[in-house]
Design an enzyme around this catalytic site. Structure first.
Site, PDB file in Angstrom:
ATOM      1  N   HIS A  51      34.905  33.208  29.967  1.00  0.00           N
ATOM      2  CA  HIS A  51      34.737  34.738  30.215  1.00  0.00           C
ATOM      3  C   HIS A  51      35.500  35.737  29.285  1.00  0.00           C
ATOM      4  O   HIS A  51      35.256  36.636  28.741  1.00  0.00           O
ATOM      5  CB  HIS A  51      34.678  34.757  31.814  1.00  0.00           C
ATOM      6  CG  HIS A  51      34.448  36.157  32.311  1.00  0.00           C
ATOM      7  ND1 HIS A  51      34.868  37.438  32.266  1.00  0.00           N
ATOM      8  CD2 HIS A  51      33.024  36.341  32.913  1.00  0.00           C
ATOM      9  CE1 HIS A  51      34.212  38.108  32.583  1.00  0.00           C
ATOM     10  NE2 HIS A  51      33.003  37.957  33.259  1.00  0.00           N
ATOM     11  N   ASP A  94      41.212  39.380  32.268  1.00  0.00           N
ATOM     12  CA  ASP A  94      40.115  38.736  32.618  1.00  0.00           C
ATOM     13  C   ASP A  94      40.818  37.384  32.838  1.00  0.00           C
ATOM     14  O   ASP A  94      41.881  37.156  33.282  1.00  0.00           O
ATOM     15  CB  ASP A  94      39.216  38.772  31.324  1.00  0.00           C
ATOM     16  CG  ASP A  94      38.027  38.412  31.631  1.00  0.00           C
ATOM     17  OD1 ASP A  94      37.204  39.559  31.362  1.00  0.00           O
ATOM     18  OD2 ASP A  94      37.595  37.303  32.065  1.00  0.00           O
ATOM     19  N   SER A 124      29.853  42.217  33.057  1.00  0.00           N
ATOM     20  CA  SER A 124      31.034  41.947  32.328  1.00  0.00           C
ATOM     21  C   SER A 124      30.808  41.790  30.768  1.00  0.00           C
ATOM     22  O   SER A 124      31.825  42.102  30.211  1.00  0.00           O
ATOM     23  CB  SER A 124      31.407  40.291  32.646  1.00  0.00           C
ATOM     24  OG  SER A 124      32.027  40.332  33.977  1.00  0.00           O
TER      25      SER A 124
END
Length: 1264
Positions: A728, A673, A1050
Site C-alpha cells: 500500500h 503509510d 488511498s
C-alpha cells in the site's frame, strides 16, 4: 485502498469489532489499562522545557513511580506536545483534568483507505501546449463559408485587445450583426446578412479558432471543453453560401479576404466536378492569396470512396481529407431476449431502456406497395397505423420516414463509418448484426427492443480515412498527389447557429452540434497552419504546407497493402537456418515479385521466428496457409496508457508539461503509510543530486534498508522496519512522486509508463501501519517527526470509519501543527461510501480527497455458451484461451451441512467439490473468492457489490453488476448444459469520467457542519502503480509483482498530494491554504452520475483536481493559524484549550468567535433548520490577488441542483491594483422549501476573462 472488498484483509477482525462497538481501544496487561493519547497542544517556548521529562513527571504523578514501567509509549516533543501511555480509566480521568492537557482519547486502530479532436492530435488545452500568444493574437483566419453566429461563446471577445493594426477589413454583417475584438470582420455577398442560418460556417470557424468553452456538449454527448486550435487568434467571416455557393461570390470573398489582411484562409466548399485550374474559382483565389503570403486550406470533398473524386487539385492549396479520431459515438440496441447489438448513430433521446414492439418495414407495407419498397421504408410504402408506437426496422437508412409515420424509434441497416443523427432514437447496424437482428424478429412471437442513448467510446484504431472522403488521383495535374493530408472529420462537436435545426422537422435550437465531413477536417488543418504561423510569421505558405505534410503521421499503405505480423513460432535449431533469407523467400513466393523492396518491415530472428510485412488481402490469405506459419494478424497501433491518471488530469509526461525542476527537486513529500520498497525503480535516485540542505530527517528503515537521493528518509513506528510488506505505501508513494518507469504493466494489462505527479521531488517514508493496522500513537509520532524533518507536503491515506472531534483525531491534530509550519496535509476521504456522512477527514486545515474514475477502466468479458457476452470488472491476467467450461451456480453445488444462502455466496465448506471441480463457479458474493480454488473451481463469476471497481483475484474472475448477474443466473437456470469462459482483461477508454467511486465516503461534515467535505476528487479507481514484491495481491494469490492495480481514496489522496507539490514547486512561499485554494477553485466541475448524495457536492466537493489550472488560479482564499483558532472558538473550544493548542494567548470573546460558514474557505456551505420554509444564509469572504495587477473580477452565479436559490454577491465586481492585494465580499443566499433528501447548490465564479475562480455554494437541512 479497496482491496478484497472495501477493506484490507488485515482489518477483517477489526471490522467485526467496529460494527459491534463504536470504539474498541487497544488493551494490554489485563483489562484495567488501555492505550491513550494525551494531547497537550504546542510546545512551550521556554528554552529549558524538556517535553519527555514533563510527560514522565505527569505519569509519575498519576500512577506513582513504582508503576511507571511500560506505561509511556511515545513522547511527542518535536513539533507539538503530548504523549501516549497505558492508563486505567481513573488515571485517564485524572490526566484529562490536569492543566495543560487538551484532550485524552483512546489509541484506536485505523484502516488504510484508496474535447477530443485537438487532444487526439496532441494540441492540448492550457499550458500543456507551447504557444506564442502575442503573435497568435495577431493572426487572422478568414473563414469562407455559410456565415457565422456572432453571439456564440466561441467568438466572445472577453480578454481580447483591439484588432491587429494590419487589419483593413470591415464589419458589414448586416442588420443586428455586431463584430467584436475576436470576430473582427464580416462580409456577405447575397441579400440578407452574414448571419449563419445552417450552422456550417459557425461550426468550421469554431473548429479553427474558437475560444475554449468549458462544459460544452450536444445534449450531453461529447461533453468537455470545445475549442479551436488557436483560440487567441482573430476570425473574419465571409458568407459565401446562402442555400448555394456561387463561383462569383467565392471570388469576391477571396478578393476581399486577401485585401483585408487575413493570414490563413479556410474554405470548406467545393464542387463535385473537376475543372481546369484556370476555371476553378477556389484555385484562382488561392493562387492570388499565395502570392500575398496567404495559405488557403480547402476540403477534399465528400464523394469518396470513388477514385479521382478529389476536386481541390492546385498545388498552391493545402487539400484536406477526413479521418477518424480515437472517439466514436455508439448506440446500443437491447433485444427482448437480452442480447445487445452495437450500432452507430448520434442518439440524444433517452427511452430509459424501455422496450417497444418491433415492426419490420415489409410487415408494415401499405396496400399499394411491394415488399422491397416497404423493406426499404420508402415514404409511400408504409401503413402508418402499423408503425405508430413501434420501432421501425428498415433495410436502408431513411429513418426520417419513421418519424413521419409515428414510430418511436428506428433501427436501420447502415454500414457507413459515420454516425447519423435524426429526430428520433435511431441506431444503424452493420450488415451482419442487422441479419442477426432480423433473425430475432422472424423467430419471436412478440419481438421488442430498446434503443439506448448514445455512448462515447475510445478506440485504438484511429486515424482511419473515412469512406466519404474524396480520393485521388489528381486528374488535372496527374503528377501532383492529392489530397495532401488528413485530419479529424468524424463526429466533431463544435459551435452551431441558433437558427439551424439539428433534426428533421424539429424546433430545438442548440449551441453546439455534431457534424462529419471534410468540411470539419479542413478547419482543423487551417487551425494547425495558423498555429505554425504564430511561431514562424515570416514563413511562406509553401513552407507552412511543407511543415505540415512532412511531419504527418502515416501507416504508409501501398496499393491496398497493410502491415501484418507473420508469426512462425520458435527459431529452428539447425545451424544453417538463416531467418531473414527464409522470410524474404516467403515474401517473394507470396507476392510473385522478385523485388520485395518496401515489403519487409521487420524480421524477428534472435529469440523467435517471424516477420512483419506489407501484404494485400489475397497475399495475406496465401501466407496464412503456408507450412510453418502459426498466425498472421494486423499490425495494430497501440498507445501508452499508464499512469493514465496523470495524463487524464492534463499533467503530461515530458516537455509538454511546464515544470520548475530545480524547486521540484527540493520538494519533499512525506508519506505516512505502510512503509516503502526502497529497491523499486520508482524510487531510484539515478540523476538525482544530494538531498535538500534543509532536510533534517534520517534513514532509519531497519535491517537491509537503504535510502538514496530520491528516497531521502525513512522511519518505522511498527518495530518491523520501514520496508513495505503490504504494498500500500509503495503504491501511494509512487503515485505521488515516483519516477517515470517505462514499459510497466500488470502482466501486460495497462502497459505504459508509470509515474508520479512530481517525479523530480524527494520522498520520506514513515511506516505507521502493518498487518495489525495503523495505531493513533504511531500516526502522531510520524507527524511529529515529519514536521520536524522538513517535509513540504504530507500525504496520508489512512482514516477511521467516521469523523471524530478534532482534538480526538490524530490526523486532525498532526495536520494542524503541520499547517502552522507551512506544511499542507492531504488526507483520504475514506472508503465508507456511498453512505452519507461517512467522510472522516473533516478539518478545514486538511485537504480531503474523494476518489473518482479516469477515462480508462479494466473490463473482463464473460462469454456464455449461447454467444452472449456480459461485461464485468476485474483485473484478470489469466488467459483461458477462449475455451468454455461448464457453469455451476453455487447453490446447485450445495453440500448437506449448509443452507442455500451460504452456498449461493460460495462458502467453500458449503460446496461439494465433486460438483465444482473443473467448472466455472457462479457466486452471489466475492467474499470467498480466495478459497474457491480449494474446491477445484477453474474460474469464478460473482456479483460485485462495487461494480465500478476492478479487483484482482487468484484465478480467472469477473465481477458483474446485479443486472448482468441476474441475466447470467437466468441463462444457467434455463439451459441444460450452461457454459462460459472468462476472457483476459482489456483496458477500455470511455468519456463518462470522472465518476465518483461507489466506495468513496460522502459528506456532509458531521463535526464542522458548515464546512463542505470532501474538498476535491481525483483518480482513485483502477490505478496502476508500484507495489511491494512480497505483498499479497489477493487472498490465496501466490503471484508477486512490482506494479499492481488498486482502487480507493488511498489512491486519490496521493494524486492530490502530487498536485499540491507541483503547485508548490512554482510557488514555494505559498501557504498551505493558498495551495488548497488554488486546487479547489480551479477544479473541473463534475458531471455527476447516480442519484441522491452520490450526485452532489457531498460526493466530490469543489470538483475534479486540475493540475495545470491550479498553477494560475488568479485569486486565492487565504487562511492562517489565527483564522483556524477563531474558527475553533466558534465551535466552543475554550480559550484555555486553544492556548494550549496554539501555544499563544487566545481570547474566545464573542467578537473573536467565528461562525463556521464565515471561515475564509474556498467552498461555502450552510446547514439550515429543516423547519424553516424560507431561509437566508450569508458568507463573508476575503480573496487575495495572485494573478496580475490592475485586474477586474466580475462575479457570476451558475445554477447547481436542488431547490432554486437566489444569490446576491456584494460587491459584484472586485478591482485589484496590485498583486497580493485583498478584497472582501459577502454572499447572501435566500430560498425556500429545501429538500430534506438532497442539498441545493450553485457555483460562484469570479472571472477576469482569463481566470475563473469557482466556489461551490451548498445549503442543506439538518435532516442529514
Amino acid at each position: 485502498m479497496v482491496k478484497r472488498g472495501p477493506f484490507p484483509s488485515f482489518l477483517s477482525c477489526l471490522l467485526v469489532l467496529l460494527f459491534s462497538s463504536s470504539i474498541i481501544a487497544i488493551t494490554h496487561d489485563g483489562q484495567d489499562k488501555q492505550e491513550y493519547i494525551v494531547y497537550m497542544g504546542s510546545l512551550p517556548s521556554q528554552a529549558d522545557y524538556a517535553p519527555m521529562s514533563h510527560h514522565m513527571s505527569i505519569l509519575q504523578e498519576i500512577v506513582g513511580e513504582s508503576l511507571m514501567e511500560g506505561r509511556l509509549l511515545r513522547s511527542y516533543k518535536r513539533s507539538f506536545n503530548g504523549f501516549a501511555a497505558r492508563l486505567t480509566d481513573s488515571e485517564r480521568e485524572q490526566v484529562a483534568g490536569m492543566e495543560g492537557v487538551v484532550s485524552v482519547f483512546p489509541n484506536k486502530k485505523l484502516k488504510l483507505q484508496t474535447t477530443a479532436s485537438w487532444d487526439f492530435m496532441g494540441l492540448k488545452e492550457g499550458k500543456g501546449t507551447k504557444r506564442n500568444p502575442s503573435v497568435e493574437s495577431e493572426t487572422i483566419i478568414g473563414v469562407l463559408d455559410g456565415g457565422i453566429w456572432p453571439e456564440s461563446e466561441s467568438f466572445s471577445d472577453e480578454g481580447f485587445g483591439p484588432p491587429p493594426k494590419k487589419w483593413k477589413g470591415v464589419c458589414a454583417g448586416g442588420e443586428n450583426f455586431t463584430c467584436n475584438n475576436k470576430l473582427i470582420g464580416a462580409r456577405h455577398y447575397s441579400p440578407g446578412d452574414a448571419r449563419d442560418s445552417s450552422g456550417h460556417g459557425t461550426h468550421t470557424a469554431s473548429i479553427a479558432a474558437g475560444n475554449a468553452v468549458p462544459n460544452a456538449s450536444f445534449f450531453g454527448l461529447g461533453y468537455g471543453t470545445m475549442r479551436g486550435a488557436v483560440p487567441a487568434s482573430r476570425i473574419a467571416a465571409y458568407r459565401v453560401c446562402a442555400g448555394e455557393c456561387r463561383d462569383d461570390i467565392l471570388l469576391s470573398a477571396f478578393d476581399d479576404a486577401i485585401a483585408d489582411g487575413v493570414d490563413i484562409i479556410t474554405i470548406s466548399v467545393g464542387s463535385i466536378d473537376v475543372y481546369p485550374l484556370e476555371e476553378d474559382p477556389i484555385a484562382i483565389g488561392a493562387f492570388h492569396a499565395m502570392s500575398k503570403g496567404i495559405l488557403t486550406v480547402n476540403a477534399a470533398g465528400n464523394t469518396g470512396p470513388n477514385i479521382a473524386s478529389v476536386t481541390s487539385l492546385a498545388p498552391w492549396m493545402l487539400t484536406v481529407a477526413a479521418s477518424t479520431t480515437n472517439r466514436v459515438f455508439i448506440t446500443k440496441v437491447v433485444l427482448g431476449d437480452g442480447k445487445t447489438l452495437v450500432g452507430r448513430s448520434v442518439n440524444v433521446f433517452d427511452l430509459k431502456g424501455k422496450k417497444f414492439p418491433l415492426v419490420y418495414g415489409k410487415s408494415a407495407a401499405s396496400s399499394a406497395s411491394n415488399a422491397t419498397c416497404a423493406e426499404d421504408c420508402m415514404p409511400d410504402c408504409l401503413d402508418a397505423s402499423l408503425v405508430k408506437g413501434k420501432i421501425l426496422v428498415c433495410n436502408i437508412s431513411f429513418p426520417y420516414v419513421a418519424y413521419t409515420k409515428g414510430a418511436v424509434a428506428a433501427i436501420v441497416k447502415d454500414g457507413s463509418d459515420w454516425a447519423q443523427m435524426e429526430g428520433l432514437p435511431v441506431s444503424g447496424l452493420e450488415e451482419d448484426d442487422f441479419e442477426s437482428f432480423l433473425s430475432y424478429i422472424n423467430s419471436s412471437n412478440s419481438p421488442e427492443a430498446a434503443v439506448l442513448k448514445s455512448e462515447t467510446i475510445f478506440n485504438q484504431t484511429a486515424p482511419k480515412v473515412l469512406s466519404f472522403s474524396s480520393r485521388g488521383p489528381n486528374i488535372i495535374v496527374p503528377d501532383i498527389l492529392k489530397p495532401d493530408i488528413t485530419a479529424p472529420g468524424l463526429e466533431i462537436v463544435a459551435a452551431n447557429s441558433l437558427k439551424a435545426l439539428p433534426f428533421y422537422d424539429d424546433t430545438t435550437h442548440v449551441k453546439y452540434s455534431v457534424e462529419s465531413g471534410t468540411s470539419m477536417s479542413c478547419p482543423h488543418v487551417a487551425g494547425v497552419a495558423a498555429y505554425v504561423k504564430t511561431f514562424h510569421p515570416e514563413w511562406s505558405p509553401s513552407m507552412i504546407k511543407s511543415a505540415l505534410m512532412t511531419t504527418a503521421v502515416t501507416d504508409d499503405p501501398q496499393d491496398g497493402q497493410k502491415v501484418y505480423i507473420v508469426y512462425m513460432g520458435s527459431l529452428p535449431s539447425r545451424a544453417d537456418y538463416t531467418p531473414m533469407s527464409h522470410h524474404m523467400s516467403i515474401l517473394q513466393e507470396v507476392t510473385k515479385e522478385s523485388s520485395i523492396e518496401g515489403r519487409l518491415v521487420r524480421s524477428y530472428k534472435r529469440s523467435f521466428n517471424g516477420f512483419a510485412a506489407r501484404l494485400t488481402t489475397s497475399e495475406l490469405k496465401r501466407v496464412g496457409e503456408m507450412k510453418g506459419v502459426v498466425s498472421v494478424f494486423p499490425n495494430k497501433k497501440l498507445r501508452l496508457q499508464t499512469t493514465v491518471s496523470w495524463d487524464f488530469m492534463g499533467l503530461k509526461q515530458g516537455k509538454s508539461t511546464k515544470r520548475n525542476l530545480n524547486v521540484e527537486s527540493d520538494t519533499i513529500i512525506g508519506v505516512l503509510d505502510s512503509g516503502i520498497t526502497p529497491e523499486s525503480q520508482s524510487f531510484s535516485d539515478k540523476g538525482f543530486g544530494p538531498p535538500p540542505k534543509r532536510w533534517k530527517g534520517v534513514c532509519s528503515g531497519g535491517q537491509n534498508f537503504t535510502c538514496n537521493n530520491k528516497l531521502i528518509g525513512a522511519r518505522d513506528y511498527t518495530s518491523e522496519g520501514a520496508r513495505d510488506t503490504e504494498g500500500h505505501g509503495t503504491h501511494t508513494a509512487s503515485t505521488a512522486a515516483g519516477n517515470a518507469v517505462a514499459d510497466t504493466s500488470f502482466f501486460g494489462i495497462g502497459n505504459g509508463t508509470v509515474r508520479g505527479g512530481v517525479p523530480a521531488s524527494r520522498i520520506a517514508a514513515y511506516k505507521v501501519c502493518n498487518l495489525a493496522g495503523c495505531s493513533s500513537e504511531a500516526l502522531l509520532s510520524a507527524f511529529d517527526d515529519a514536521i520536524a524533518d522538513g517535509v513540504d507536503i504530507i500525504t496520508i491515506s489512512i482514516g477511521d470509519i467516521g469523523a471524530s472531534k478534532f482534538v480526538d483525531d490524530p490526523i486532525a491534530i498532526g495536520a494542524f501543527h503541520a499547517m502552522t509550519k507551512g506544511i499542507l496535509t492531504v488526507a483520504a476521504a475514506g472508503n465508507s461510501g456511498p453512505q452519507e456522512s461517512t467522510v472522516s477527514a473533516v478539518a478545514p486545515w486538511i485537504l480531503t480527497a474523494a476518489a473518482s474514475t479516469t477515462n480508462r477502466g479494466f473490463f473482463t468479458q464473460v462469454v456464455l455458451g449461447n454467444g452472449k457476452t456480459l461485461v464485468g470488472k476485474a483485473v484478470n491476467a489469466f488467459d483461458m484461451k477462449g475455451q468454455k467450461y461448464p457453469l455451476v451456480y453455487g447453490k446447485s453445488a450445495l453440500s448437506s451441512v449448509c443452507n442455500t444462502e451460504y452456498a449461493e455466496s460460495c462458502e467453500p465448506q458449503c460446496l461439494r467439490e465433486s460438483l465444482v471441480k473443473g467448472k466455472v463457479l457462479v457466486c452471489s458474493s466475492r467474499d470467498t473468492v480466495g478459497a474457491v480454488e480449494s474446491v477445484g473451481a477453474i474460474a469464478i463469476i460473482y456479483k460485485s457489490d462495487k461494480p465500478d471497481v476492478a479487483f484482482i483475484d487468484p484465478l480467472p474472475a469477473s465481477g458483474l453488476s446485479e443486472k448482468d448477474y441476474e441475466s447470467l443466473v437466468s441463462y444457467i437456470e434455463s439451459t441444460d448444459s450452461p457454459q462460459a469462459t472468462v476472457l483476459r482483461t482489456e483496458a477500455i477508454f470511455n468519456q463518462t469520467s470522472p465518476v465518483i467511486g461507489s466506495f468513496s465516503s460522502r459528506g456532509p461534515n458531521t463535526i464542522a457542519v458548515d464546512i463542505l467535505k470532501p474538498d476535491i476528487t481525483a483518480p482513485g479507481v483502477d490505478i496502476l502503480a508500484a507495489y511491494s514484491p512480497v505483498g499479497e495481491l489477493s487472498d490465496q494469490d501466490t503471484r508477486h509483482v512490482d506494479y499492481t492495480v488498486l482502487s480507493g481514496t488511498s489512491m486519490s489522496c496521493p494524486h492530490v498530494a502530487g498536485v499540491a507539490a507541483y503547485v508548490k514547486s512554482f510557488y514555494p512561499n505559498w501557504s498551505p491554504s493558498m495551495i488548497q485554494s488554488a486546487i479547489m477553485t480551479t477544479a473541473w466541475p463534475v458531471n455527476a452520475t447516480g442519484t441522491g448524495i452520490a450526485s452532489t457536492e457531498f460526493a466530490y466537493g469543489s470538483g475534479h483536481v486540475n493540475p495545470i489550472a491550479a498553477l494560475d488560479p488568479g485569486l486565492v482564499y487565504e487562511l492562517g493559524k489565527e483564522d483556524h483558532i477563531a474558527f475553533l472558538c466558534g465551535l466552543n473550544y475554550t480559550s484555555d484549550t486553544l492556548k494550549i493548542i496554539s501555544g499563544e494567548t487566545v481570547s474566545c470573546s464573542k467578537e473573536n468567535k467565528l461562525l463556521q460558514r464565515n471561515l475564509n474557505y474556498p467552498s461555502m456551505s450552510a446547514r439550515l433548520s429543516g423547519s424553516d420554509n424560507s431561509f437566508t444564509a450569508s458568507f463573508n469572504r476575503t480573496i487575495t490577488n495572485v494573478g496580475t495587477p490592475n485586474s477586474t473580477y466580475t462575479s457570476k452565479v451558475a445554477a447547481g441542483h436542488g431547490s432554486k436559490l437566489t444569490i446576491m454577491v456584494t460587491p459584484s465586481v472586485l478591482y485589484f491594483k496590485t498583486v497580493n492585494e485583498k478584497q472582501s465580499f459577502k454572499v447572501t443566499v435566500t430560498g425556500s422549501d429545501l429538500s430534506s433528501k438532497l442539498p441545493s447548490s450553485a457555483n460562484l465564479i469570479w472571472s477576469d476573462g482569463r481566470h475563473n475562480v469557482r466556489s461551490p455554494i451548498v445549503v442543506y437541512t439538518d435532516s442529514y
